[in-house]
Motif scaffolding. Structure first.
Motif: not given
Lengths: 228, 122
Positions: A126-133, A169-172
């Motif tokens: 489904n091309k859902v990206a997994v985030e590394l925060n 991502t930074s999640g800043a």
């Protein structure tokens, strides 16, 4: 071309992201109190600039029915749709839904990485990206940081096997949580990522998400879209 | 008696990493070194640090009315430059105030690191 796909909505943060050498940013607000006006102001301020600003919605949900309803409600309004992960059922449901762009920290509050081989296969389909925060990694106590690095290693192992999109991502929430793209790439060496994979996660995956959403906004029915 | 210096081909190759520090609270030159070493200890331990040949060369003060800013140069082994760079984002707090380190660039000499990254902005 590097993108930061998870930044709290603030003019100061957007300015700092641009200064640090990113090409684009996605600003997020809680989906309960979303207000697109502020993002529109930001975008109109930078119409002449090549710096891209997109608007995202973070979905918080406790059960699958609620999650589906919220996705349905927010999909057309947001450029990027992110689901707040952590609960195994929510992680799985997000990975199975092609309307979701990113699953945010699936390992949050868990003693595992939150993604198994089934979720990984579905995320790839489904091309859902997994985030590394990065914020999640850096805000945790230094003596417990090894756990999060271990989760990132597990996710990376699954990504190499099933090839689902991975995004860093930074999640800043403040300028003190923002880092240059090359510093982030250097940090990813700690959990076994190589430079190519890290650059891909910071540039190509975000670009693919933006392109996919731009195309899907022109789709009239399945298989037909308006070419401008 | 002082030890005779090694011939150039046998010396460790070095890299100079220019960095900037933005801090919420007032930060001194003397504070920067323990901050970096503390982060290194947390991430790599004594075994890891021994590989880096790390040295803080010089620090400049660039305070503005809005925020406390410092710039500096860090020396490390050429082979370990990525490992040293990876600790830069892990520094988040100092004396209950928020702090952030950014790498401005990496260079082969102190002179070029200063010229390219310290006196020019990012």
């Amino acid at each position: 071309m590097f993108f930061d796909f998870h930044v709290h909505e603030s003019q100061e943060l957007v300015d700092e992201v641009e200064r640090l050498g990113y090409t684009g940013v996605v600003t997020f607000k809680h989906e309960e109190n979303k207000n697109k006006d502020y993002s529109d102001d930001l975008i109109s301020l930078r119409k002449d600039s090549s710096f891209q600003i997109r608007w995202g919605v973070m979905i918080y949900s406790n059960n699958i029915e609620d999650l589906k309803r919220k996705i349905q409600k927010s999909r057309n309004e947001a450029d990027v749709l992110m689901v707040y992960g952590g609960d195994l059922r929510i992680n799985r449901a997000a990975c199975e839904n092609p309307r979701v762009d990113i699953i945010s920290h699936p390992y949050r509050g868990r003693r595992d990485c939150g993604i198994n081989h089934i979720s990984a296969r579905k995320a790839a389909e489904n091309k859902v990206a997994v985030e590394l925060n990065v914020r999640y990694l850096l805000r945790i106590r230094p003596q417990n940081r090894y756990k999060v690095l271990g989760y990132y290693r597990e996710i990376l192992k699954l990504q190499r096997k099933f090839n689902f999109p991975l995004i860093i991502t930074s999640g800043a929430h403040s300028i003190f949580e923002l880092h240059t793209p090359l510093d982030i790439i250097a940090l990813t060496y700690c959990f076994g990522m190589n430079e190519e994979e890290a650059s891909f996660a910071l540039s190509e995956t975000p670009r693919n998400i933006i392109e996919r959403r731009d195309i899907s906004s022109n789709v009239v029915v399945k298989g037909a879209r308006i070419i401008k | 008696m002082k030890l005779k210096i090694l011939p150039p081909h046998m010396r460790n190759k070095k890299r100079y990493l220019a960095f900037e520090v933005i801090s919420e609270t007032l930060i001194n030159r003397e504070d920067v070194i323990p901050i970096i070493w503390g982060a290194l200890w947390d991430m790599y331990g004594s075994c890891g640090i021994s590989r880096f040949d790390l040295w803080v060369i010089k620090i400049w003060n660039y305070d503005t009315p809005e925020k406390h800013v410092m710039k500096g140069i860090l020396r490390c082994k050429r082979e370990e430059v990525h490992s040293v760079r990876s600790i830069i984002p892990t520094i988040t707090r100092f004396k209950s105030g928020r702090v952030v380190f950014h790498t401005l660039g990496i260079s082969g000499s102190i002179h070029s690191a200063t010229k390219k990254f310290i006196y020019n902005k990012l």
